[in-house]
Design a protein around this motif. Structure first.
Motif, short mmCIF file in Angstrom:
data_model
loop_
_atom_site.label_atom_id
_atom_site.label_comp_id
_atom_site.label_asym_id
_atom_site.label_seq_id
_atom_site.Cartn_x
_atom_site.Cartn_y
_atom_site.Cartn_z
N SER A 98 -0.42 3.11 -0.89
CA SER A 98 0.73 2.56 -0.44
C SER A 98 -0.31 1.20 0.25
CB SER A 98 1.50 3.27 0.60
OG SER A 98 0.33 3.42 1.47
N ASP A 100 -1.80 0.66 3.21
CA ASP A 100 -0.98 1.34 4.63
C ASP A 100 -2.44 0.48 5.26
OD1 ASP A 100 0.03 2.03 6.88
OD2 ASP A 100 -0.89 3.89 7.04
N ARG A 133 6.25 -5.02 -1.21
CA ARG A 133 6.74 -5.58 -0.37
C ARG A 133 6.71 -5.02 1.14
NH1 ARG A 133 9.98 -2.06 -4.08
NH2 ARG A 133 9.62 0.20 -2.75
N SER A 134 5.63 -4.64 1.20
CA SER A 134 5.13 -3.41 2.55
C SER A 134 4.49 -5.11 2.95
CB SER A 134 4.85 -3.00 3.22
OG SER A 134 4.21 -2.79 4.42
N ARG A 137 5.52 -8.46 3.65
CA ARG A 137 6.75 -8.89 4.10
C ARG A 137 5.84 -8.54 6.45
NH1 ARG A 137 8.57 -3.92 8.51
NH2 ARG A 137 7.80 -3.14 6.56
#
Length: 336
Positions: A98, A100, A133-134, A137
């Motif tokens: 992900s 993160d 996507r993250s 954005r």
């Protein structure tokens, strides 16, 4: 030498055919004793979602500890690979998931007004879709080019790039591989790096057994579900008929090999068929399938791992409790 870690799929949306390597791994690992499966099989869509849950559990310290180390030292990390703010920076992340924690580095690079290209590589298309996507954005100035690829079985090649490259391998993911495979993964990257390129590696450190085992056998049972999901995957993708309820998750510390081991233990004698691999298995009660190892390091073993892969350790940042470390390294033939 031109920097080259090229991604293997130029079209991120294009499906990757995992069936052939999946069958090959099943035949390799389940045709001999002791039974085993490679850890990359754990990370299908469902497995990746479960692993993301694991990283938030109170017992699982590596993710939050690594994030704190990166946050505290991000300026030093970027200064090591980005001497001029106007210079473009490429960040390539192996096993990105992900992504993160990567945002910490991306945000700092953007604040330094660098042109940032981010290339996450992972076996899970679902995780990469979410990461893209993250990042788009939160950090619209970053050019994101994900690739679905098994970087272990298909080592990536770097394309020429006008700036410097920072290769990331975080989350102590390198610890899932036996020492020689781990060295090969790092060596593939180091052999392609230019003088100002750098490698950032996250590693979990040796500590008391109770803390280590708890991180891989949480009370909520999320890690157990993550481990058992590999059988669901074989049932789903290869038409196997494993009775998942006939197995239990087991995590144990192997002090001799300095690693946590995850196993699936059969709770009874049973048969399993895997039609796509043309296999029939007889598994006795108490027999296990070894699904993952997570090696734990000392300062010396981190340095040795990097050195054996052609990388020279430059900095080693740790948390205050000395549970986890992030290593910065350069190509040894260049920096020695």
């Amino acid at each position: 030498m031109a920097t080259s870690l090229q991604t293997l799929t130029s079209n991120f949306a294009a499906p990757t055919d995992w069936r052939a390597p999946l069958i090959q791994e099943v035949r390799r690992g389940l045709a001999r004793r002791p039974l085993s499966l490679a850890p990359w099989l754990l990370y299908d869509g469902a497995g990746s979602r479960l692993f993301d849950r694991i990283t938030t559990l109170p017992e699982y310290y590596p993710t939050r500890t690594e994030r704190a180390i990166l946050t505290r030292n991000v300026n030093s990390i970027l200064a090591a690979v980005l001497p001029r703010a106007s210079q473009p920076l490429r960040i390539i992340e192996l096993g990105a998931g992900s992504a993160d924690k990567t945002g910490i580095l991306l945000d700092a690079a953007l604040r330094a007004k660098a042109g940032v290209h981010y290339r996450p590589l992972d076996v899970s298309a679902e995780a990469l879709h979410a990461a893209r996507r993250s990042i788009e954005r939160l950090y619209p100035g970053v050019r994101v080019e994900p690739s679905v690829v098994n970087y272990v079985t298909n080592p990536p090649r770097l394309q020429p790039f006008p700036g410097n490259t920072l290769v990331l391998y975080l989350g102590s993911s390198i610890a899932n591989f036996p020492p020689e495979e781990a060295r090969a993964i790092l060596r593939n990257a180091s052999s392609q790096m230019r003088p100002r390129d750098a490698f950032l590696l996250g590693v979990d450190l040796v500590k008391d057994e109770s803390t280590l085992v708890a991180a891989y056998d949480d009370r909520a049972g999320v890690t157990a579900a993550f481990n058992l999901n590999v059988l669901h995957r074989l049932n789903r993708e290869l038409g196997a008929d494993f009775d998942v309820d006939g197995f239990r998750h087991r995590a144990e510390w192997n002090a001799g090999k300095s690693r946590i081991e995850m196993h699936l233990e059969s709770t009874r004698d049973q048969q399993a068929s895997i039609p796509a691999a043309a296999m029939q298995l007889h598994i006795v009660k108490g027999e296990t399938i070894h699904t993952e190892s997570s090696y734990k390091f000392t300062d010396g073993s981190v340095k040795s791992l990097l050195q054996d892969a052609g990388l020279a350790l430059s900095r080693l940042w740790k948390d205050e409790a000395g549970r986890y470390a992030v290593a910065l390294a350069y190509p040894e033939t260049i920096r020695s």
